[in-house]
Design a protein around this motif. Sequence first.
Motif, mmCIF file in Angstrom:
data_model
loop_
_atom_site.group_PDB
_atom_site.id
_atom_site.type_symbol
_atom_site.label_atom_id
_atom_site.label_comp_id
_atom_site.label_asym_id
_atom_site.label_seq_id
_atom_site.Cartn_x
_atom_site.Cartn_y
_atom_site.Cartn_z
ATOM 1 N N MET A 1 -26.529 0.155 2.478
ATOM 2 C CA MET A 1 -27.175 -1.094 2.063
ATOM 3 C C MET A 1 -28.417 -0.785 1.252
ATOM 4 S SD MET A 1 -28.980 -3.905 4.523
ATOM 5 C CE MET A 1 -30.475 -4.626 3.847
ATOM 6 N N ALA A 2 -28.585 -1.494 0.137
ATOM 7 C CA ALA A 2 -29.761 -1.289 -0.716
ATOM 8 C C ALA A 2 -30.863 -2.266 -0.329
ATOM 9 C CB ALA A 2 -29.392 -1.482 -2.171
ATOM 10 N N TYR A 3 -32.063 -1.816 -0.542
ATOM 11 C CA TYR A 3 -33.231 -2.653 -0.308
ATOM 12 C C TYR A 3 -33.719 -3.170 -1.651
ATOM 13 C CZ TYR A 3 -33.107 -0.234 4.134
ATOM 14 O OH TYR A 3 -32.708 0.270 5.331
ATOM 15 N N GLN A 4 -34.059 -4.460 -1.706
ATOM 16 C CA GLN A 4 -34.460 -5.065 -2.969
ATOM 17 C C GLN A 4 -35.654 -5.982 -2.772
ATOM 18 O OE1 GLN A 4 -31.237 -6.923 -5.164
ATOM 19 N NE2 GLN A 4 -32.641 -8.263 -6.275
ATOM 20 N N ILE A 15 -37.457 -4.255 -7.827
ATOM 21 C CA ILE A 15 -37.157 -2.888 -7.413
ATOM 22 C C ILE A 15 -35.985 -2.936 -6.441
ATOM 23 C CG2 ILE A 15 -39.041 -3.045 -5.709
ATOM 24 C CD1 ILE A 15 -37.830 0.262 -7.228
ATOM 25 N N LYS A 16 -35.056 -2.003 -6.632
ATOM 26 C CA LYS A 16 -33.892 -1.932 -5.748
ATOM 27 C C LYS A 16 -33.594 -0.465 -5.499
ATOM 28 C CE LYS A 16 -29.141 -3.648 -5.403
ATOM 29 N NZ LYS A 16 -28.095 -4.421 -6.110
ATOM 30 N N SER A 17 -33.463 -0.077 -4.240
ATOM 31 C CA SER A 17 -33.214 1.321 -3.905
ATOM 32 C C SER A 17 -32.537 1.410 -2.552
ATOM 33 C CB SER A 17 -34.537 2.085 -3.879
ATOM 34 O OG SER A 17 -34.333 3.412 -3.414
ATOM 35 N N GLU A 18 -31.851 2.507 -2.336
ATOM 36 C CA GLU A 18 -31.285 2.804 -1.025
ATOM 37 C C GLU A 18 -32.369 3.263 -0.048
ATOM 38 O OE1 GLU A 18 -27.837 2.716 -0.276
ATOM 39 O OE2 GLU A 18 -27.575 1.788 -2.238
ATOM 40 N N ASP A 19 -33.507 3.644 -0.602
ATOM 41 C CA ASP A 19 -34.594 4.235 0.189
ATOM 42 C C ASP A 19 -35.674 3.180 0.457
ATOM 43 O OD1 ASP A 19 -36.826 5.577 1.138
ATOM 44 O OD2 ASP A 19 -36.599 7.264 -0.242
ATOM 45 N N SER A 40 -50.190 -3.914 3.066
ATOM 46 C CA SER A 40 -49.851 -2.888 4.050
ATOM 47 C C SER A 40 -48.352 -2.583 3.939
ATOM 48 C CB SER A 40 -50.161 -3.390 5.465
ATOM 49 O OG SER A 40 -49.278 -4.436 5.805
ATOM 50 N N ASP A 41 -47.926 -1.489 4.544
ATOM 51 C CA ASP A 41 -46.499 -1.170 4.550
ATOM 52 C C ASP A 41 -45.692 -2.322 5.160
ATOM 53 O OD1 ASP A 41 -47.345 1.249 3.562
ATOM 54 O OD2 ASP A 41 -46.174 2.454 4.968
ATOM 55 N N ASP A 42 -46.211 -2.924 6.222
ATOM 56 C CA ASP A 42 -45.498 -4.015 6.882
ATOM 57 C C ASP A 42 -45.361 -5.229 5.974
ATOM 58 O OD1 ASP A 42 -44.983 -2.673 9.212
ATOM 59 O OD2 ASP A 42 -46.686 -3.519 10.311
ATOM 60 N N GLU A 43 -46.431 -5.552 5.243
ATOM 61 C CA GLU A 43 -46.384 -6.695 4.329
ATOM 62 C C GLU A 43 -45.383 -6.451 3.206
ATOM 63 O OE1 GLU A 43 -50.808 -8.662 4.587
ATOM 64 O OE2 GLU A 43 -50.606 -6.739 3.575
ATOM 65 N N ALA A 44 -45.376 -5.231 2.680
ATOM 66 C CA ALA A 44 -44.423 -4.897 1.628
ATOM 67 C C ALA A 44 -42.991 -4.955 2.168
ATOM 68 C CB ALA A 44 -44.718 -3.516 1.069
ATOM 69 N N ARG A 45 -42.806 -4.463 3.388
ATOM 70 C CA ARG A 45 -41.473 -4.463 4.006
ATOM 71 C C ARG A 45 -40.972 -5.888 4.235
ATOM 72 N NH1 ARG A 45 -42.745 -1.039 8.090
ATOM 73 N NH2 ARG A 45 -42.566 0.784 6.756
ATOM 74 N N ASP A 46 -41.898 -6.811 4.539
ATOM 75 C CA ASP A 46 -41.525 -8.214 4.763
ATOM 76 C C ASP A 46 -40.940 -8.866 3.511
ATOM 77 O OD1 ASP A 46 -42.206 -8.300 7.403
ATOM 78 O OD2 ASP A 46 -44.159 -9.242 7.097
ATOM 79 N N MET A 47 -41.246 -8.301 2.333
ATOM 80 C CA MET A 47 -40.768 -8.884 1.078
ATOM 81 C C MET A 47 -39.363 -8.408 0.718
ATOM 82 S SD MET A 47 -44.311 -8.437 -1.050
ATOM 83 C CE MET A 47 -43.676 -9.065 -2.609
ATOM 84 N N ILE A 48 -38.850 -7.439 1.461
ATOM 85 C CA ILE A 48 -37.526 -6.897 1.158
ATOM 86 C C ILE A 48 -36.453 -7.919 1.501
ATOM 87 C CG2 ILE A 48 -35.815 -5.155 1.795
ATOM 88 C CD1 ILE A 48 -38.167 -3.190 2.168
ATOM 89 N N GLN A 49 -35.514 -8.065 0.558
ATOM 90 C CA GLN A 49 -34.418 -9.028 0.748
ATOM 91 C C GLN A 49 -33.153 -8.314 1.202
ATOM 92 O OE1 GLN A 49 -34.462 -10.446 -3.217
ATOM 93 N NE2 GLN A 49 -36.307 -11.668 -2.907
#
Length: 49
Positions: A1-4, A15-19, A40-49
């Motif tokens: 699954m890719a993260y976008q 941005i879209k990546s497997e990582d 923060s890392d958590d805030e950025a992670r919350d934006m991942i679809q």
Amino acid sequence: MAYQVDCSEGDGFMIKSEDEQEVVEHVKAHAKEKHDMDLSDDEARDMIQ
Ligand SMILES: [Zn+2]
């Protein structure tokens, strides 16, 4: 699954990546450069679809 992430500001940044960590780092760098936001890392992670 890719993260976008699409920038919520509508400036065309995407941005879209497997990582997940790579996506987080790109989102944080974009937010800092273009929007003068320190995410923060958590805030950025919350934006991942
Ligand atoms: Zn943006």
